[in-house]
Design a protein around this motif. Structure first.
Motif, PDB file in Angstrom:
ATOM      1  N   ASN A 196       3.630   6.293  -5.535  1.00 42.30           N
ATOM      2  CA  ASN A 196       3.650   4.836  -5.517  1.00 42.30           C
ATOM      3  C   ASN A 196       2.498   4.398  -4.621  1.00 42.30           C
ATOM      4  OD1 ASN A 196       4.737   2.333  -3.791  1.00 42.30           O
ATOM      5  ND2 ASN A 196       5.753   2.258  -5.789  1.00 42.30           N
ATOM      6  N   HIS A 197       2.156   3.116  -4.670  1.00 40.42           N
ATOM      7  CA  HIS A 197       1.049   2.706  -3.802  1.00 40.42           C
ATOM      8  C   HIS A 197       1.451   2.638  -2.325  1.00 40.42           C
ATOM      9  CE1 HIS A 197       1.594  -2.003  -3.759  1.00 40.42           C
ATOM     10  NE2 HIS A 197       2.742  -1.382  -3.618  1.00 40.42           N
ATOM     11  N   GLY A 198       2.714   2.873  -2.020  1.00 39.64           N
ATOM     12  CA  GLY A 198       3.150   2.942  -0.632  1.00 39.64           C
ATOM     13  C   GLY A 198       3.288   4.355  -0.102  1.00 39.64           C
ATOM     14  N   THR A 199       2.934   5.371  -0.913  1.00 43.36           N
ATOM     15  CA  THR A 199       3.162   6.767  -0.518  1.00 43.36           C
ATOM     16  C   THR A 199       1.932   7.680  -0.518  1.00 43.36           C
ATOM     17  OG1 THR A 199       3.658   7.507  -2.789  1.00 43.36           O
ATOM     18  CG2 THR A 199       5.511   6.624  -1.499  1.00 43.36           C
ATOM     19  N   PRO A 200       0.732   7.227  -0.867  1.00 41.36           N
ATOM     20  CA  PRO A 200      -0.351   8.193  -1.125  1.00 41.36           C
ATOM     21  C   PRO A 200      -0.727   9.064   0.062  1.00 41.36           C
ATOM     22  CG  PRO A 200      -1.234   5.967  -0.985  1.00 41.36           C
ATOM     23  CD  PRO A 200       0.244   5.844  -1.070  1.00 41.36           C
ATOM     24  N   PHE A 201      -0.637   8.540   1.274  1.00 41.83           N
ATOM     25  CA  PHE A 201      -1.128   9.325   2.397  1.00 41.83           C
ATOM     26  C   PHE A 201      -0.079  10.297   2.929  1.00 41.83           C
ATOM     27  CE2 PHE A 201      -3.549   5.322   2.207  1.00 41.83           C
ATOM     28  CZ  PHE A 201      -4.669   5.895   1.611  1.00 41.83           C
TER      29      PHE A 201
END
Length: 317
Positions: A163-168
């Motif tokens: 998700n765009h809240g999990t990439p790192f």
């Protein structure tokens, strides 16, 4: 490969003619012989609130016709010092994140194989994981410099790991970035978990929230970034919501209390001495933009990226 030329001048060709590439640069079909390549990753179905950043690359390219090739502050003409162009968009699969990741990773890998620097226009922030997969294949775990109002270190969002809240979080797990040399800047706003910012330290990252940036001042911030990253190969990822929504309203998850356009460009410009191997700009959402000011802000950030690369080549670094 076609001959790489200076962007068309608005003194001889109107800005609304021959658009479709960043700054009306040459359209290229390969990174062969180039210093940099602009590419689009128009994927946004990992967004958690507003969607529409799939149209970000096109919006950034359109308004980038306003840009001129000379950076007066850094004293470089980007296309006199560099060879590069716009390769177009990666063929993502709307609604399907893993095939889209594969396309983005392959596209960035092809750029890196030719020793060019990829500059990717997003798309939501999930795309950066695919870019980092490509970068790490060549350079190993890299330093990450991350400008954003959110840390994007969640383990899951809606129970999903991608998700765009999990990439790192995923990038750390996959050993794509070196947390001990990575830094996150500008986080702010209300949170579900009051300890979310502490999560970065637990994962080995350094996180400087927006209020701390204000307290320490820009000089101290830049010193912290340079000391943290050192000479390690570095990837710079920039979420446009780092900028206050008064200056960049066109984004999916805006947060007030951010930074001005001047402050933003000054920060990016002042970390010019890092060993960059890739850049991206993400989360531009044209449907919520006003007068194209968000897309224009993003185009200016890309211009600063290019100016940094031009300065390094001019100085033979």
């Amino acid at each position: 490969m076609s001959e790489v030329k200076q962007p068309a001048s608005a003194l001889s060709s109107p800005r609304f003619c021959n658009m479709g590439t960043f700054m009306r640069m040459s359209k290229v079909d390969s990174a062969e012989g180039l210093d940099f390549v602009i590419a689009g990753a128009p994927f946004d179905t990992a967004s958690s609130f507003r969607s529409g950043s799939r149209f970000g690359p096109n919006a950034i390219r359109n308004i980038s016709a306003m840009m001129k090739p000379n950076n007066v502050l850094l004293q470089v003409n980007i296309m006199e010092s560099l060879k590069g162009g716009d390769i177009g968009d990666f063929n993502v699969t709307p609604g399907y994140i893993h095939p889209s990741y594969a396309a983005i990773e392959e596209g960035v890998s092809q750029i890196l194989e030719k020793n060019a620097v990829p500059i990717v226009l997003g798309g939501d922030h999930s795309i950066t994981l695919a870019e980092l997969r490509a970068v790490a294949k060549k350079y190993g775990p890299v330093a990450l410099v991350h400008f954003d109002s959110h840390s994007d270190l969640c383990d899951t969002v809606f129970g999903e790991k991608y998700n765009h809240g999990t990439p790192f979080r995923r990038a750390i797990e996959e050993n794509l970035i070196d947390p001990s040399h990575s830094i996150q800047i500008g986080m702010r706003g209300s949170l579900y978990d009051p300890n979310e910012h502490k999560m970065a330290a637990e994962l080995g990252m350094k996180l400087i929230p927006a209020h701390k940036v204000r307290e320490m001042g820009t000089d101290a911030l830049i010193q912290a970034v340079l000391e943290r990253v050192g000479d390690k190969p570095c990837f710079l990822t920039f979420d446009i919501d780092f900028v206050d929504p008064a200056y960049a309203p066109g984004t999916g998850t805006p947060e007030v209390g951010g930074f001005t356009s001047f402050e933003t460009l000054d920060m990016v410009r002042r970390i010019k001495d890092l060993n960059y191997v890739g850049f991206d700009i993400v989360e531009v959402l044209p449907a919520y933009d006003s007068g194209e000011i968000t897309a224009y802000m993003a185009a200016n950030i890309v211009f600063e990226y290019l100016s940094i690369l031009a300065l390094k080549k001019q100085n033979n670094k």
